[in-house]
Design a protein around this motif. Structure first.
Motif, PDB file in Angstrom:
ATOM      1  N   LYS A  21      26.143  70.985 -12.123  1.00  8.47           N
ATOM      2  CA  LYS A  21      27.561  70.823 -11.787  1.00  8.47           C
ATOM      3  C   LYS A  21      27.922  71.464 -10.458  1.00  8.47           C
ATOM      4  O   LYS A  21      28.431  70.818  -9.569  1.00  8.47           O
ATOM      5  N   THR A  22      27.722  72.749 -10.348  1.00  3.10           N
ATOM      6  CA  THR A  22      28.079  73.484  -9.143  1.00  3.10           C
ATOM      7  C   THR A  22      27.162  74.692  -8.999  1.00  3.10           C
ATOM      8  O   THR A  22      26.886  75.372  -9.973  1.00  3.10           O
ATOM      9  N   ALA A  23      26.669  74.911  -7.832  1.00  6.42           N
ATOM     10  CA  ALA A  23      25.713  76.005  -7.606  1.00  6.42           C
ATOM     11  C   ALA A  23      26.440  77.340  -7.529  1.00  6.42           C
ATOM     12  O   ALA A  23      26.615  77.904  -6.457  1.00  6.42           O
ATOM     13  N   MET A  24      26.855  77.841  -8.673  1.00  7.36           N
ATOM     14  CA  MET A  24      27.588  79.103  -8.726  1.00  7.36           C
ATOM     15  C   MET A  24      26.656  80.313  -8.704  1.00  7.36           C
ATOM     16  O   MET A  24      27.087  81.417  -8.437  1.00  7.36           O
ATOM     17  N   LEU A  25      25.387  80.093  -9.014  1.00  5.27           N
ATOM     18  CA  LEU A  25      24.439  81.200  -9.110  1.00  5.27           C
ATOM     19  C   LEU A  25      23.422  81.120  -7.979  1.00  5.27           C
ATOM     20  O   LEU A  25      22.847  80.062  -7.726  1.00  5.27           O
ATOM     21  N   GLN A  68      21.919  75.682 -16.568  1.00  2.00           N
ATOM     22  CA  GLN A  68      22.024  74.228 -16.469  1.00  2.00           C
ATOM     23  C   GLN A  68      23.296  73.828 -15.733  1.00  2.00           C
ATOM     24  O   GLN A  68      23.274  72.942 -14.879  1.00  2.00           O
ATOM     25  N   TYR A  69      24.413  74.472 -16.062  1.00  2.00           N
ATOM     26  CA  TYR A  69      25.691  74.161 -15.428  1.00  2.00           C
ATOM     27  C   TYR A  69      25.600  74.407 -13.925  1.00  2.00           C
ATOM     28  O   TYR A  69      26.039  73.584 -13.129  1.00  2.00           O
ATOM     29  N   SER A  70      25.005  75.529 -13.552  1.00  2.00           N
ATOM     30  CA  SER A  70      24.879  75.861 -12.137  1.00  2.00           C
ATOM     31  C   SER A  70      23.966  74.871 -11.415  1.00  2.00           C
ATOM     32  O   SER A  70      24.176  74.583 -10.244  1.00  2.00           O
ATOM     33  N   THR A 108      28.732  69.015 -21.121  1.00  2.00           N
ATOM     34  CA  THR A 108      27.445  69.097 -21.816  1.00  2.00           C
ATOM     35  C   THR A 108      26.344  68.770 -20.806  1.00  2.00           C
ATOM     36  O   THR A 108      26.544  67.956 -19.901  1.00  2.00           O
ATOM     37  N   PRO A 109      25.173  69.391 -20.968  1.00  2.00           N
ATOM     38  CA  PRO A 109      24.087  69.137 -20.028  1.00  2.00           C
ATOM     39  C   PRO A 109      23.542  67.715 -20.172  1.00  2.00           C
ATOM     40  O   PRO A 109      23.676  67.092 -21.219  1.00  2.00           O
ATOM     41  N   LYS A 110      22.940  67.246 -19.087  1.00  3.14           N
ATOM     42  CA  LYS A 110      22.285  65.950 -19.133  1.00  3.14           C
ATOM     43  C   LYS A 110      21.132  66.012 -20.125  1.00  3.14           C
ATOM     44  O   LYS A 110      20.479  67.045 -20.236  1.00  3.14           O
ATOM     45  N   PRO A 111      20.883  64.924 -20.843  1.00  5.96           N
ATOM     46  CA  PRO A 111      19.747  64.939 -21.764  1.00  5.96           C
ATOM     47  C   PRO A 111      18.438  65.131 -21.004  1.00  5.96           C
ATOM     48  O   PRO A 111      18.287  64.638 -19.888  1.00  5.96           O
ATOM     49  N   LEU A 133      34.439  77.665 -18.065  1.00  3.33           N
ATOM     50  CA  LEU A 133      34.495  76.308 -17.518  1.00  3.33           C
ATOM     51  C   LEU A 133      33.836  75.292 -18.459  1.00  3.33           C
ATOM     52  O   LEU A 133      34.345  74.184 -18.637  1.00  3.33           O
ATOM     53  N   ILE A 134      32.716  75.671 -19.047  1.00  2.00           N
ATOM     54  CA  ILE A 134      32.036  74.788 -19.996  1.00  2.00           C
ATOM     55  C   ILE A 134      32.946  74.495 -21.184  1.00  2.00           C
ATOM     56  O   ILE A 134      33.115  73.342 -21.592  1.00  2.00           O
ATOM     57  N   ASN A 135      33.552  75.537 -21.745  1.00  2.46           N
ATOM     58  CA  ASN A 135      34.431  75.362 -22.903  1.00  2.46           C
ATOM     59  C   ASN A 135      35.705  74.603 -22.547  1.00  2.46           C
ATOM     60  O   ASN A 135      36.187  73.774 -23.332  1.00  2.46           O
TER      61      ASN A 135
END
Length: 88
Positions: A22-26, A17-19, A82-85, A75-77
């Motif tokens: 937020k940012t395409a890290m994967l 979800q973060y990738s 938190t992810p979008k609902p 980074l999340i911590n």
């Protein structure tokens, strides 16, 4: 053991979800590998529920992907992201 599997499943899901949000890290290939691990862990969790003495087989990610997962978790911590609902 189920708690460890659930924790790993949650971390993998949040990393995806973060990738995405937020940012395409994967990369696409890395996302596929992570989803393969998620599928494996879900099967292992079901086997534990079916067979009480079942020994879990852990799925290992290559170091590069695991390193990215650790970075994303940090980074999340660190940011409290938190992810979008999800839409119902």
């Amino acid at each position: 053991m189920i708690d460890q599997i659930n924790d790993r499943l949650e971390k993998l899901h949040l990393a995806l979800q973060y990738s995405s949000e937020k940012t395409a890290m994967l990369s696409i290939g890395e996302r596929i590998m992570i989803n393969q691990e998620r599928g494996h862990l879900l099967r292992e969790r079901n086997k534990i529920n079916d067979y009480h003495n079942y020994q879990v087989l852990w799925f290992g990610q290559p170091r590069k992907i695991e390193s990215k997962l650790i970075t994303i978790d940090h980074l999340i911590n660190e940011t409290g992201w938190t992810p979008k609902p999800t839409k119902s």
